[in-house]
Design a protein around this motif. Structure first.
Motif, PDB file in Angstrom:
ATOM      1  N   HIS A  31      43.178  44.091  36.034  1.00 18.53           N
ATOM      2  CA  HIS A  31      42.455  44.427  34.806  1.00 18.53           C
ATOM      3  C   HIS A  31      42.381  43.265  33.831  1.00 18.53           C
ATOM      4  CE1 HIS A  31      42.893  48.578  36.253  1.00 18.53           C
ATOM      5  NE2 HIS A  31      41.923  48.876  35.407  1.00 18.53           N
ATOM      6  N   VAL A  32      43.151  42.210  34.066  1.00 17.83           N
ATOM      7  CA  VAL A  32      43.075  41.036  33.185  1.00 17.83           C
ATOM      8  C   VAL A  32      42.545  39.822  33.949  1.00 17.83           C
ATOM      9  CG1 VAL A  32      44.890  41.854  31.647  1.00 17.83           C
ATOM     10  CG2 VAL A  32      45.491  40.403  33.609  1.00 17.83           C
ATOM     11  N   GLU A  33      41.887  40.066  35.048  1.00 15.54           N
ATOM     12  CA  GLU A  33      41.320  38.967  35.829  1.00 15.54           C
ATOM     13  C   GLU A  33      40.293  38.212  34.979  1.00 15.54           C
ATOM     14  OE1 GLU A  33      39.125  38.186  40.132  1.00 15.54           O
ATOM     15  OE2 GLU A  33      39.630  40.232  39.491  1.00 15.54           O
ATOM     16  N   GLY A  34      40.493  36.914  34.860  1.00 16.85           N
ATOM     17  CA  GLY A  34      39.595  36.089  34.064  1.00 16.85           C
ATOM     18  C   GLY A  34      39.915  36.062  32.581  1.00 16.85           C
ATOM     19  N   VAL A  35      40.859  36.867  32.142  1.00 14.14           N
ATOM     20  CA  VAL A  35      41.236  36.916  30.725  1.00 14.14           C
ATOM     21  C   VAL A  35      42.166  35.750  30.414  1.00 14.14           C
ATOM     22  CG1 VAL A  35      42.441  38.245  28.949  1.00 14.14           C
ATOM     23  CG2 VAL A  35      40.956  39.412  30.591  1.00 14.14           C
ATOM     24  N   ARG A  36      41.929  35.077  29.293  1.00 16.76           N
ATOM     25  CA  ARG A  36      42.725  33.902  28.938  1.00 16.76           C
ATOM     26  C   ARG A  36      43.844  34.212  27.939  1.00 16.76           C
ATOM     27  NH1 ARG A  36      40.663  29.023  30.521  1.00 16.76           N
ATOM     28  NH2 ARG A  36      38.567  29.046  31.441  1.00 16.76           N
ATOM     29  N   ARG A  37      43.672  35.271  27.156  1.00 18.22           N
ATOM     30  CA  ARG A  37      44.696  35.643  26.168  1.00 18.22           C
ATOM     31  C   ARG A  37      45.109  37.090  26.430  1.00 18.22           C
ATOM     32  NH1 ARG A  37      45.051  31.866  22.247  1.00 18.22           N
ATOM     33  NH2 ARG A  37      46.118  33.293  20.835  1.00 18.22           N
ATOM     34  N   ILE A  38      46.336  37.262  26.870  1.00 22.09           N
ATOM     35  CA  ILE A  38      46.833  38.575  27.294  1.00 22.09           C
ATOM     36  C   ILE A  38      47.969  39.006  26.382  1.00 22.09           C
ATOM     37  CG2 ILE A  38      47.856  39.893  29.191  1.00 22.09           C
ATOM     38  CD1 ILE A  38      46.705  37.736  31.090  1.00 22.09           C
ATOM     39  N   ARG A  62      43.722  29.794  39.898  1.00 21.35           N
ATOM     40  CA  ARG A  62      42.977  28.544  40.023  1.00 21.35           C
ATOM     41  C   ARG A  62      41.870  28.460  38.979  1.00 21.35           C
ATOM     42  NH1 ARG A  62      44.073  25.811  44.710  1.00 21.35           N
ATOM     43  NH2 ARG A  62      45.317  26.915  46.262  1.00 21.35           N
ATOM     44  N   ARG A  63      41.376  29.623  38.575  1.00 22.04           N
ATOM     45  CA  ARG A  63      40.330  29.665  37.565  1.00 22.04           C
ATOM     46  C   ARG A  63      40.815  30.476  36.360  1.00 22.04           C
ATOM     47  NH1 ARG A  63      35.052  31.213  41.333  1.00 22.04           N
ATOM     48  NH2 ARG A  63      35.169  29.393  42.738  1.00 22.04           N
ATOM     49  N   SER A  64      40.188  30.257  35.231  1.00 19.96           N
ATOM     50  CA  SER A  64      40.489  31.006  34.004  1.00 19.96           C
ATOM     51  C   SER A  64      41.981  31.011  33.713  1.00 19.96           C
ATOM     52  CB  SER A  64      39.960  32.454  34.134  1.00 19.96           C
ATOM     53  OG  SER A  64      38.591  32.469  34.369  1.00 19.96           O
ATOM     54  N   ARG A  65      42.547  29.827  33.611  1.00 22.58           N
ATOM     55  CA  ARG A  65      43.976  29.729  33.361  1.00 22.58           C
ATOM     56  C   ARG A  65      44.332  30.386  32.022  1.00 22.58           C
ATOM     57  NH1 ARG A  65      48.216  27.604  35.565  1.00 22.58           N
ATOM     58  NH2 ARG A  65      49.983  26.877  34.327  1.00 22.58           N
ATOM     59  N   VAL A  66      45.443  31.069  31.999  1.00 21.65           N
ATOM     60  CA  VAL A  66      45.863  31.804  30.807  1.00 21.65           C
ATOM     61  C   VAL A  66      46.240  30.830  29.692  1.00 21.65           C
ATOM     62  CG1 VAL A  66      47.592  33.390  29.865  1.00 21.65           C
ATOM     63  CG2 VAL A  66      46.654  33.776  32.153  1.00 21.65           C
ATOM     64  N   GLU A  67      45.662  31.048  28.508  1.00 17.37           N
ATOM     65  CA  GLU A  67      45.976  30.215  27.347  1.00 17.37           C
ATOM     66  C   GLU A  67      47.235  30.705  26.643  1.00 17.37           C
ATOM     67  OE1 GLU A  67      42.552  30.332  24.882  1.00 17.37           O
ATOM     68  OE2 GLU A  67      41.267  29.223  26.290  1.00 17.37           O
TER      69      GLU A  67
END
Length: 297
Positions: A31-38, A62-67
């Motif tokens: 549900h947080v796939e591609g989300v950067r701020r969790i 590999r993509r959309s690394r978590v900020e």
């Protein structure tokens, strides 16, 4: 929130928590796939092990690394111990090269949690984990109602609920006692298989953890028992009252649960199966724990 090493070891030796945690975390990840701020809202942080699973998975993106990964623990006691847990989690995140912050929100009762107790930043996606929380707030029923209403206001993208799967809520003492005795028998059978040669941890778990739960569920007539174990169908009916929509747990969640159950030889009697959209973890075919995922319509 006991700091006992035996408490942690007891939970580690039984399959139910680990199997459910991996399935639940897999659901959150999807549900947080591609989300950067969790922003994770945990209503029962305990030792925080479940979030190390999440961190390791996020670190492999590999993509959309978590900020930024923010974890907020809501609790009624043990603030110092929870803060210690938070420091350990932040340090672990650093080894994964993840930016992580940890907050503690203390309330007198979970039912008293309000939206203004929580700090949210713009662009955050909120997820909620409630592991063995709902069943402790059913007396009186208004307590759980109040918590669900607050959670709805923070607009989580998903709420993962884990509960013991048992019907120990009869108003008749004899029925409740028989149901509790049967459920305890399943747990003791699991303990007997998984804790051979470790009498100290086994004794601790039987006397402290299981003893308190069964005493609460099997209380006598006229007593307001605090823990009401209910089957997943009852929880479904309850959550739907608040406009919550059950979300299908994926095949990946099922696979994660099965994979964990296969890791330890004595866990082979631990079985996992789907019940509608939810996942059930059992012991030798008897349901023990349910994992459900919910969205607010």
């Amino acid at each position: 929130m006991t700091p006992s090493v035996r408490s942690v070891e007891f939970q580690r030796r039984l399959p139910f928590s680990q199997v459910a945690q991996f399935a639940g975390i897999q659901t959150i990840l999807e549900h947080v796939e591609g989300v950067r701020r969790i922003h994770v809202l945990d209503l029962a942080i305990r030792n925080g092990h479940q979030w190390t699973i999440l961190m390791q998975a996020l670190a492999t993106r590999r993509r959309s690394r978590v900020e930024h990964l923010k974890i907020t623990a809501v609790a009624t006691m043990g603030k110092e111990l929870i803060e210690q847990t938070g420091r350990r989690l932040v340090m672990f995140a650093q080894t994964m090269n993840l930016v992580c912050s940890f907050n503690v929100v203390m309330v007198r009762d979970l039912a008293e949690l309000r939206q203004d107790h929580l700090q949210f930043d713009s662009g955050e996606t909120v997820v909620v984990l409630a592991d063995y929380v709902a069943s402790t707030l059913t007396s009186p029923a208004e307590r759980l109602d109040a918590l669900i209403k607050t959670i709805r206001r923070v607009k989580p993208c998903v709420m993962v609920v884990m509960e013991m799967e048992g019907n120990r809520n009869s108003s008749v003492f004899v029925n409740r006692f028989v149901e509790s005795l049967f459920f305890a028998g399943v747990l003791f059978d699991c303990i007997g298989d998984c804790m051979v040669g470790d009498e100290a941890t086994r004794k601790y778990g039987e006397e402290t953890l299981l003893g308190e739960d069964d005493d609460g569920a099997g209380g006598g007539e006229g007593r307001e028992w605090m823990i009401r174990s209910l089957k997943v169908d009852v929880w479904r009916a309850y959550f739907r009252r608040f406009g919550m929509v059950e979300t299908q747990l994926s095949r990946s969640s099922m696979y994660q649960a099965e994979l964990v159950a296969e890791q330890v030889p004595c866990w082979s009697p631990c079985t996992v199966w789907m019940d509608g959209k939810s996942l059930i973890v059992g012991w030798k075919g008897t349901p023990v724990k349910s994992i459900t995922a919910w969205k607010f319509s």
